[in-house]
Motif scaffolding. Structure first.
Motif, PDB file in Angstrom:
ATOM      1  N   ARG A  41       9.019   4.458 -11.818  1.00  0.00           N
ATOM      2  CA  ARG A  41       7.744   3.800 -11.550  1.00  0.00           C
ATOM      3  C   ARG A  41       8.037   2.340 -11.272  1.00  0.00           C
ATOM      4  O   ARG A  41       8.595   1.635 -12.106  1.00  0.00           O
ATOM      5  N   ILE A  42       7.666   1.877 -10.067  1.00  0.00           N
ATOM      6  CA  ILE A  42       7.950   0.502  -9.666  1.00  0.00           C
ATOM      7  C   ILE A  42       6.630  -0.198  -9.382  1.00  0.00           C
ATOM      8  O   ILE A  42       5.833   0.261  -8.557  1.00  0.00           O
ATOM      9  N   ARG A  43       6.412  -1.308 -10.064  1.00  0.00           N
ATOM     10  CA  ARG A  43       5.214  -2.119  -9.858  1.00  0.00           C
ATOM     11  C   ARG A  43       5.598  -3.476  -9.304  1.00  0.00           C
ATOM     12  O   ARG A  43       6.678  -3.981  -9.584  1.00  0.00           O
ATOM     13  N   GLY A  44       4.693  -4.072  -8.528  1.00  0.00           N
ATOM     14  CA  GLY A  44       4.948  -5.398  -7.983  1.00  0.00           C
ATOM     15  C   GLY A  44       4.162  -5.611  -6.709  1.00  0.00           C
ATOM     16  O   GLY A  44       3.220  -4.871  -6.394  1.00  0.00           O
ATOM     17  N   HIS A  45       4.562  -6.634  -5.955  1.00  0.00           N
ATOM     18  CA  HIS A  45       3.931  -6.909  -4.662  1.00  0.00           C
ATOM     19  C   HIS A  45       4.607  -6.021  -3.625  1.00  0.00           C
ATOM     20  O   HIS A  45       5.717  -6.298  -3.178  1.00  0.00           O
ATOM     21  N   ASN A  98       5.513   7.949  -0.111  1.00  0.00           N
ATOM     22  CA  ASN A  98       4.191   7.927  -0.705  1.00  0.00           C
ATOM     23  C   ASN A  98       3.651   6.509  -0.605  1.00  0.00           C
ATOM     24  O   ASN A  98       4.387   5.543  -0.794  1.00  0.00           O
ATOM     25  N   LYS A  99       2.369   6.388  -0.287  1.00  0.00           N
ATOM     26  CA  LYS A  99       1.770   5.068  -0.180  1.00  0.00           C
ATOM     27  C   LYS A  99       1.516   4.496  -1.576  1.00  0.00           C
ATOM     28  O   LYS A  99       1.185   5.236  -2.496  1.00  0.00           O
ATOM     29  N   THR A 110      -0.228  -3.152  -7.524  1.00  0.00           N
ATOM     30  CA  THR A 110       0.123  -1.886  -6.865  1.00  0.00           C
ATOM     31  C   THR A 110       1.396  -1.311  -7.464  1.00  0.00           C
ATOM     32  O   THR A 110       2.254  -2.036  -7.975  1.00  0.00           O
ATOM     33  N   GLN A 111       1.527   0.002  -7.367  1.00  0.00           N
ATOM     34  CA  GLN A 111       2.685   0.696  -7.918  1.00  0.00           C
ATOM     35  C   GLN A 111       3.011   1.909  -7.062  1.00  0.00           C
ATOM     36  O   GLN A 111       2.192   2.383  -6.275  1.00  0.00           O
ATOM     37  N   VAL A 112       4.234   2.392  -7.241  1.00  0.00           N
ATOM     38  CA  VAL A 112       4.653   3.596  -6.541  1.00  0.00           C
ATOM     39  C   VAL A 112       5.565   4.393  -7.464  1.00  0.00           C
ATOM     40  O   VAL A 112       6.333   3.819  -8.240  1.00  0.00           O
ATOM     41  N   PHE A 113       5.456   5.710  -7.413  1.00  0.00           N
ATOM     42  CA  PHE A 113       6.293   6.599  -8.215  1.00  0.00           C
ATOM     43  C   PHE A 113       7.283   7.299  -7.285  1.00  0.00           C
ATOM     44  O   PHE A 113       6.878   8.028  -6.375  1.00  0.00           O
TER      45      PHE A 113
END
Length: 290
Positions: A41-45, A98-99, A110-113
């Motif tokens: 799980r990555i969060r950031g800009h 994945n968006k 925002t985050q992406v898995f």
């Protein structure tokens, strides 16, 4: 007509090839990473490099995505093969897309898995190199052997020294324990054989404030002298030896004990604990004023 059919086939093939080789990218600044057994799980800009990319719906879609993320602090995480990666900048290549989505109902967050099973390669700036070392030359082999021989000889020497010192210490410790009660310091000016007790220090007759952890002692009033002035013994070192076990401690005279006789020395709790147990209360000692 045949020519048009051929052109159509070529265009369809090219279009199909473009779909099969779809390349996507996600760039993440000020990233925060959390790894689980199945996902990163990555969060950031998060910046999307290709707005035409669509989320993969099955494992058969041939989509290659590069996830580039940077963080302020170094982190460590494992991939699907239990290989550890570390650093604050990483490139992740995955057959997946994945968006990014929002979290905490905030458009700025925002985050992406990223599923570990789709990741093909991970490269981080602090990863340990897995390159195999080159084969050593003959000179290097000889040098290595010499170094190894030196290491072995040093280890052997240490072991031998330890064994020798243990044997020597065993032999000498018995003599030391027996003779400790009778030995006097070479610098000692006065020797007394009597008893030791312990007390709670505060401001002593010598004028200093002390506590339980200080290595100090109080001597008998008759030895200390008049209380109208500082005793000549104030600040002098005293070696105190327990006659029963040979243990010794060195203390500084900081106080007077009015009820103690000339051969009685009163120790701080810290000093007393070095040579005896509190439940004993009174120890038979030899003590030497240095």
């Amino acid at each position: 007509m045949q020519l048009q059919s051929c052109i159509l086939v070529v265009l369809l093939a090219a279009f199909g090839s473009a779909i099969a080789d779809t390349t996507c990218q996600l760039s993440i600044e000020k990233a925060k990473l959390r790894a689980s057994e199945s996902h990163l799980r990555i969060r950031g800009h998060i910046n999307v490099g290709n707005n035409d990319c669509k989320p993969t719906s099955n494992e058969n879609e041939n989509v290659t995505t590069t996830v580039i993320f940077k963080a302020k602090k170094n982190f460590n995480f494992q991939d699907a093969n239990n290989i550890t990666h570390s650093g604050n900048e990483c490139n992740v290549t995955a057959s997946w897309y994945n968006k990014p989505d929002e979290y905490n109902s905030n458009k700025d967050k925002t985050q992406v898995f990223v599923p570990l099973r789709f990741i093909e390669e991970i490269k981080c700036n602090k990863d340990v190199s897995t390159k195999k070392p080159k084969h050593p030359t003959k000179t290097e082999k000889v040098t290595t052997r010499r170094k190894s021989a030196k290491k072995i000889s040093k280890k052997t020497a240490k072991k031998t020294a330890k064994k020798t010192s243990k044997k020597t210490s065993k032999k000498t410790s018995k003599k030391t324990n027996k003779e400790a009660s009778n030995e006097s310091s070479s610098d000692s000016g006065e020797h007394y054989s009597g008893q030791a007790t312990f007390f709670t220090p505060n401001q002593g007759a010598c004028g200093d404030w002390n506590d339980d952890s200080d290595y100090i002692a109080a001597i008998g009033g008759s030895l200390y002298g008049g209380y109208s002035s500082e005793s000549k013994y104030c600040g002098k070192k005293v070696k105190v030896v327990n006659k029963d076990n040979g243990k010794s401690v060195t203390v500084t005279i900081k106080d007077a004990c009015e009820s103690c006789d000339k051969t009685h020395i009163d120790l701080s709790p810290a000093a007393f604990a070095q040579i005896g147990k509190f439940d004993t209360g009174i120890l038979k000692v030899d003590w030497y004023i240095q």
